[in-house]
Design a protein around this motif. Structure first.
Motif, short mmCIF file in Angstrom:
data_model
loop_
_atom_site.label_atom_id
_atom_site.label_comp_id
_atom_site.label_asym_id
_atom_site.label_seq_id
_atom_site.Cartn_x
_atom_site.Cartn_y
_atom_site.Cartn_z
N THR A 271 0.83 -1.20 0.00
CA THR A 271 0.00 0.00 0.00
C THR A 271 0.87 1.25 0.00
O THR A 271 0.61 2.19 -0.75
N GLU A 272 1.91 1.25 0.82
CA GLU A 272 2.82 2.39 0.86
C GLU A 272 3.49 2.58 -0.50
O GLU A 272 3.65 3.70 -0.97
N HIS A 273 3.88 1.46 -1.12
CA HIS A 273 4.54 1.55 -2.42
C HIS A 273 3.59 2.12 -3.47
O HIS A 273 3.96 2.99 -4.26
N VAL A 274 2.35 1.65 -3.50
CA VAL A 274 1.36 2.16 -4.45
C VAL A 274 1.09 3.64 -4.17
O VAL A 274 0.98 4.44 -5.10
N GLN A 275 1.00 4.02 -2.90
CA GLN A 275 0.76 5.41 -2.56
C GLN A 275 1.94 6.27 -2.99
O GLN A 275 1.76 7.37 -3.51
N HIS A 276 3.16 5.74 -2.82
CA HIS A 276 4.36 6.47 -3.25
C HIS A 276 4.34 6.68 -4.75
O HIS A 276 4.63 7.77 -5.24
N LEU A 277 3.97 5.64 -5.51
CA LEU A 277 3.87 5.79 -6.97
C LEU A 277 2.80 6.80 -7.35
O LEU A 277 2.97 7.59 -8.28
N GLY A 278 1.69 6.78 -6.64
CA GLY A 278 0.63 7.77 -6.90
C GLY A 278 1.13 9.18 -6.64
O GLY A 278 0.84 10.10 -7.41
N ASP A 279 1.88 9.37 -5.55
CA ASP A 279 2.46 10.68 -5.24
C ASP A 279 3.42 11.12 -6.34
O ASP A 279 3.45 12.28 -6.73
#
Length: 161
Positions: A16-24
């Motif tokens: 989830t953190e990785h996906v959120q980082h990519l979204g950012d």
């Protein structure tokens, strides 16, 4: 079962953190692209009465800016594809982990049911053993009484004879 839940939560939170980082990152790239577009297409500070340039200069600038637009759009689409691939991997891993957890929980329930069944059988066998031991003691006492009666009758018979 608690260890599996902890591991799943760690994997899910990491993904989830990785996906959120990519979204950012996507948001940052999008903002940068918008700023670049505004620089390329935004209003120009020109003195009144002067043209922006000659026709060939404007055409070259327009072609260059179209190329930039296409390149930026391509980069954005590539980032979206990469983000979607990451989301798909995350969803697949999450699905696999949930299936594994369900299988393990099912196995635990089966083992608990088997344990309860074996415990019930053990208790029934203990009760039966206790009943058999009681019966054996009663038979042993009765045998001793019968043997002593037999010996006593044997002595009486010998005395009468």
């Amino acid at each position: 079962m608690d260890f599996g839940s902890v591991a799943e939560n760690e994997n899910v939170s990491t993904l989830t953190e990785h996906v959120q980082h990519l979204g950012d990152e996507n948001v940052c790239v999008k903002v940068q692209l918008q700023e670049r577009n505004e620089r390329v297409y935004g209003p120009r500070d020109l003195p009144e009465g002067k043209l922006a340039g000659s026709k060939p200069d404007l055409s070259a600038r327009r072609v260059f800016s179209e190329e930039d637009k296409l390149k930026i759009s391509k980069d954005l689409i590539d980032l979206q594809i990469e983000t979607n691939k990451m989301k798909e991997k995350y969803e697949m891993k999450n699905f696999e982990l949930k299936n594994m957890i369900l299988a393990l929980e099912n196995r635990v329930r089966e083992l608990e049911l088997c344990s309860e069944k074996v415990t019930g059988e053990r208790d029934a066998l203990r009760e039966r053993l206790h009943a058999l031991e009681t019966s054996r003691k009663e038979l042993a006492d009765e045998y001793i009484i019968l043997k002593s009666n037999y010996l006593a009758l044997g002595k009486e018979l010998d005395q009468e004879v």
